[in-house]
Design a protein around this motif. Structure first.
Motif, PDB file in Angstrom:
ATOM      1  N   TYR A 158      31.300  58.064  49.364  1.00 29.92           N
ATOM      2  CA  TYR A 158      32.501  58.558  48.701  1.00 29.92           C
ATOM      3  C   TYR A 158      33.267  57.395  48.077  1.00 29.92           C
ATOM      4  CZ  TYR A 158      36.944  61.162  48.308  1.00 29.92           C
ATOM      5  OH  TYR A 158      38.084  61.771  47.857  1.00 29.92           O
ATOM      6  N   SER A 159      33.528  56.357  48.872  1.00 31.73           N
ATOM      7  CA  SER A 159      34.278  55.213  48.354  1.00 31.73           C
ATOM      8  C   SER A 159      33.454  54.428  47.346  1.00 31.73           C
ATOM      9  CB  SER A 159      34.727  54.304  49.498  1.00 31.73           C
ATOM     10  OG  SER A 159      33.614  53.871  50.242  1.00 31.73           O
ATOM     11  N   ALA A 160      32.121  54.415  47.528  1.00 30.97           N
ATOM     12  CA  ALA A 160      31.250  53.740  46.562  1.00 30.97           C
ATOM     13  C   ALA A 160      31.357  54.394  45.195  1.00 30.97           C
ATOM     14  CB  ALA A 160      29.805  53.770  47.051  1.00 30.97           C
ATOM     15  N   ALA A 161      31.496  55.711  45.180  1.00 32.90           N
ATOM     16  CA  ALA A 161      31.659  56.424  43.919  1.00 32.90           C
ATOM     17  C   ALA A 161      32.938  55.993  43.206  1.00 32.90           C
ATOM     18  CB  ALA A 161      31.691  57.939  44.174  1.00 32.90           C
ATOM     19  N   VAL A 162      33.986  55.759  43.993  1.00 33.04           N
ATOM     20  CA  VAL A 162      35.247  55.302  43.412  1.00 33.04           C
ATOM     21  C   VAL A 162      35.089  53.915  42.800  1.00 33.04           C
ATOM     22  CG1 VAL A 162      37.664  54.751  43.909  1.00 33.04           C
ATOM     23  CG2 VAL A 162      36.570  56.686  45.063  1.00 33.04           C
ATOM     24  N   TYR A 163      34.418  53.015  43.520  1.00 29.62           N
ATOM     25  CA  TYR A 163      34.154  51.669  42.994  1.00 29.62           C
ATOM     26  C   TYR A 163      33.397  51.734  41.669  1.00 29.62           C
ATOM     27  CZ  TYR A 163      35.364  49.021  47.245  1.00 29.62           C
ATOM     28  OH  TYR A 163      36.023  48.426  48.282  1.00 29.62           O
ATOM     29  N   LYS A 164      32.336  52.514  41.635  1.00 27.78           N
ATOM     30  CA  LYS A 164      31.491  52.572  40.440  1.00 27.78           C
ATOM     31  C   LYS A 164      32.254  53.139  39.257  1.00 27.78           C
ATOM     32  CE  LYS A 164      27.151  53.514  40.463  1.00 27.78           C
ATOM     33  NZ  LYS A 164      26.590  52.203  40.171  1.00 27.78           N
ATOM     34  N   PHE A 209      36.409  49.098  33.616  1.00 28.10           N
ATOM     35  CA  PHE A 209      36.782  47.726  33.302  1.00 28.10           C
ATOM     36  C   PHE A 209      35.686  47.016  32.509  1.00 28.10           C
ATOM     37  CE2 PHE A 209      40.108  48.407  36.368  1.00 28.10           C
ATOM     38  CZ  PHE A 209      41.131  47.586  35.910  1.00 28.10           C
ATOM     39  N   SER A 210      34.441  47.414  32.729  1.00 28.81           N
ATOM     40  CA  SER A 210      33.347  46.821  31.961  1.00 28.81           C
ATOM     41  C   SER A 210      33.429  47.193  30.490  1.00 28.81           C
ATOM     42  CB  SER A 210      32.001  47.275  32.535  1.00 28.81           C
ATOM     43  OG  SER A 210      31.818  46.756  33.826  1.00 28.81           O
ATOM     44  N   PHE A 232      36.023  44.719  29.276  1.00 34.55           N
ATOM     45  CA  PHE A 232      35.512  43.353  29.402  1.00 34.55           C
ATOM     46  C   PHE A 232      33.981  43.393  29.426  1.00 34.55           C
ATOM     47  CE2 PHE A 232      39.691  43.489  31.354  1.00 34.55           C
ATOM     48  CZ  PHE A 232      40.312  42.336  30.891  1.00 34.55           C
ATOM     49  N   PRO A 233      33.347  43.643  28.287  1.00 34.58           N
ATOM     50  CA  PRO A 233      31.887  43.815  28.257  1.00 34.58           C
ATOM     51  C   PRO A 233      31.101  42.602  28.702  1.00 34.58           C
ATOM     52  CG  PRO A 233      32.781  43.593  26.030  1.00 34.58           C
ATOM     53  CD  PRO A 233      33.946  43.749  26.947  1.00 34.58           C
ATOM     54  N   GLY A 234      31.699  41.435  28.703  1.00 37.13           N
ATOM     55  CA  GLY A 234      30.978  40.236  29.102  1.00 37.13           C
ATOM     56  C   GLY A 234      30.989  39.984  30.591  1.00 37.13           C
ATOM     57  N   VAL A 235      31.740  40.807  31.335  1.00 40.81           N
ATOM     58  CA  VAL A 235      31.867  40.607  32.781  1.00 40.81           C
ATOM     59  C   VAL A 235      31.058  41.687  33.504  1.00 40.81           C
ATOM     60  CG1 VAL A 235      33.469  40.429  34.721  1.00 40.81           C
ATOM     61  CG2 VAL A 235      34.180  39.674  32.441  1.00 40.81           C
ATOM     62  N   TRP A 248      34.228  43.316  38.944  1.00 44.93           N
ATOM     63  CA  TRP A 248      35.432  44.149  39.000  1.00 44.93           C
ATOM     64  C   TRP A 248      35.503  44.911  40.317  1.00 44.93           C
ATOM     65  CZ3 TRP A 248      38.922  42.598  35.986  1.00 44.93           C
ATOM     66  CH2 TRP A 248      38.608  42.072  34.736  1.00 44.93           C
ATOM     67  N   MET A 249      34.358  45.385  40.790  1.00 38.08           N
ATOM     68  CA  MET A 249      34.341  46.092  42.064  1.00 38.08           C
ATOM     69  C   MET A 249      34.756  45.159  43.204  1.00 38.08           C
ATOM     70  SD  MET A 249      31.143  48.776  41.838  1.00 38.08           S
ATOM     71  CE  MET A 249      29.844  47.578  41.549  1.00 38.08           C
TER      72      MET A 249
END
Length: 516
Positions: A140-146, A152-153, A156-159, A164-165
């Motif tokens: 559940y929390s992993a889904a939030v991270y992703k 944010f990617s 910031f496409p270069g990061v 960010w996670m």
């Protein structure tokens, strides 16, 4: 570095400092276990209402649900937001808030497993519930991270997304470990205000986009929409403007039920009712929380329904999970005002995700530190040791969730659906019936928990063997709803054929409704 990136970084720094300060200030009020886990049962209406709403809606709602369902279903997806506000919020507060507050106070229960043990006089049920929470809230929390990492990617496409996670994980851990529930509650209030401002601004921005043309233009342009050649998910204008979801009506109904009734059994949602201070606060909180959910829920799906027009019917490279990030960059990526608004929206989505993360982490860590370990050891643990263990496990759970999120699991909506279905499917029957009926037995409650596990587990196994896991993932809403329905029905059914051995103890518990 572009202006969008600069403004976003400045906004992130200000936000991070504010969250860290709240954690430090709250540290002094969270030195006891009651203070750390439930705020000393003295949290007011506004804070509790925003805590409930911000825990309900994370970046997954915007990136996953609103992006996917807005793209595929269209305007009919707004019904999910309406269902969440009316069924998942308003009805939950009306039916369960006061009863939960009174009974958990009577039982001196701080967590869902603790409630099960003291309501049904079963240490085994407490252990089982704690294991379910810790295991199944990780995805559940992993889904939030992703969900948040993909957003944010886009800016910031270069990061790399994992960077960010990791930043999100560290920031969440800092103020949660320092201030516990009090810190999360007050940060939720700030986060909720940011979310409302951000959603209103984003609605105005997407409706004002030249391809949308306002609310009237949205309906007319969607009605005339035609899929581009090679669209992997072709649709028609009639489908996108059908208020009842058209060919997706059945799918829509299951998603409404899963994401609305699912909150009735999720420990991180129900836990908000443990902490609210009195009946007056609950009455005010019911109204405040419902209004919040209407704005955020309906706003998210309205934004999602504009996506095909804004993106010209071309699905982004990342699939449906990239729809909302692409919309944000298209609508807000140009001009100083747009870039400032983009920074605000990024903080909005960060706020939505962190509020959900903190609630899930605190629920999971307490399930192990307060419920599982003392029960297994069969020895009384000193409160100060439980406090330290809970703080440590908060860090462990954040780390586990981060590691899980970095794995290549592309469908974040399915991750959340499975978690909602299993956890709520296990708990919804024993929790609700335990509040309302003296006749519910320990065996009946056990049957509700186990049936929820079996329905989702066996269904997933059968579908995966006959087809593949992606097919099972697509059916996760149906499995989750089935698990909740079976649990809710089987608890009173089994209880009718079994008996409570200690009726006097149960009668004493229910005197809580005669007290204030």
């Amino acid at each position: 570095m572009t202006n969008a990136q600069l403004y976003t970084i400045i906004a992130l720094c200000i936000y991070a400092i504010a969250m860290a300060l709240i954690g430090c200030i709250s540290y002094g009020k969270s030195k006891t276990l009651d203070g750390f886990l439930i705020g000393g049962r003295n949290i007011g209406a506004w804070v509790t209402a925003f805590a409930y709403g911000t825990t309900y809606f994370s970046a997954v709602v915007f990136v996953g649900y609103a992006g996917q369902h807005g793209w595929n279903i269209g305007l009919g997806s707004i019904w999910i937001g309406i269902g969440n506000a009316v069924l998942g919020c308003l009805l939950s507060w009306i039916l369960f808030a006061n009863r939960t507050r009174k009974m958990t106070k009577k039982l001196n229960a701080r967590t869902m497993p603790d409630y099960f043990e003291k309501r049904y006089d079963s240490k085994g049920m407490k252990i089982l519930a704690a294991i379910i929470i810790f295991v199944f809230l990780v995805p559940y929390s992993a889904a939030v991270y992703k969900g948040l990492g993909s957003l944010f990617s886009a800016v910031f496409p270069g990061v790399e997304t994992w960077v960010w996670m990791l930043i999100i994980a560290c920031l969440t851990a800092v103020y949660l470990v320092a201030g516990g529930y009090i810190a999360t509650a007050y940060t939720d209030l700030i986060q909720g205000i940011v979310m409302i401002v951000g959603v209103v601004c984003l609605i105005c921005a997407v409706l004002g986009h030249k391809s949308v043309g306002g609310l009237n233009g949205l309906i007319e342009n969607l009605r005339n929409f035609k899929s581009v050649a090679g669209d992997p998910n072709p649709t028609t204008g009639a489908q996108l403007t059908n208020i009842f979801g058209g060919s997706s009506f059945k799918f829509l109904c299951f998603n409404i039920m899963l994401t609305s009734f699912g909150t009735w059994g999720l420990p991180q949602m129900i836990g908000k009712f443990y902490a609210v201070k009195d009946t007056a606060a609950i009455k005010r909180g019911t109204i405040i929380s419902t209004i919040f959910c209407v704005i955020i829920g309906c706003g998210a799906y309205l934004i999602g329904s504009t996506s095909r027009l804004i993106l010209g019917g071309v699905l982004p490279k990342g699939g449906v999970d990239s729809v909302i990030p692409a919309v944000l960059m298209e609508v807000l990526g140009n001009g100083t005002l747009g870039i400032i608004l983009l920074a605000v929206i990024m903080i909005l989505l960060l706020s939505a995700s962190m509020s959900t993360l903190e609630a899930v982490v605190l629920t999971s860590a307490s399930a192990v530190a307060v419920d599982l370990i003392p029960a297994v050891r069969k020895k009384e643990t000193k409160p100060e040791n439980q406090m330290m263990l809970t703080r440590i496990l908060c860090l462990v759970f954040v780390a586990c969730s981060f590691i899980f999120a970095t794995q290549n699991i592309p469908i974040i909506v399915s991750l959340m659906s499975f978690s909602w279905g299993i956890v709520s499917g296990c708990f919804i029957g024993p929790y609700i019936w335990g509040l309302f009926s003296k006749k519910i037995t320990k065996i009946g409650a056990y049957s509700g928990i186990i049936s929820g596990l079996l329905v989702v587990g066996i269904s997933t196994l059968i579908i995966t063997l006959n087809a593949d896991f992606s097919t099972a993932a697509k059916m996760s809403p149906e499995m989750g709803v089935a698990a909740m329905a079976v649990s809710f029905v089987i608890v009173p059914l089994v209880s009718a054929f079994t008996k409570n051995k200690d009726t006097k103890r149960v009668d004493e518990i229910f005197t809580c409704y005669n007290e204030e």
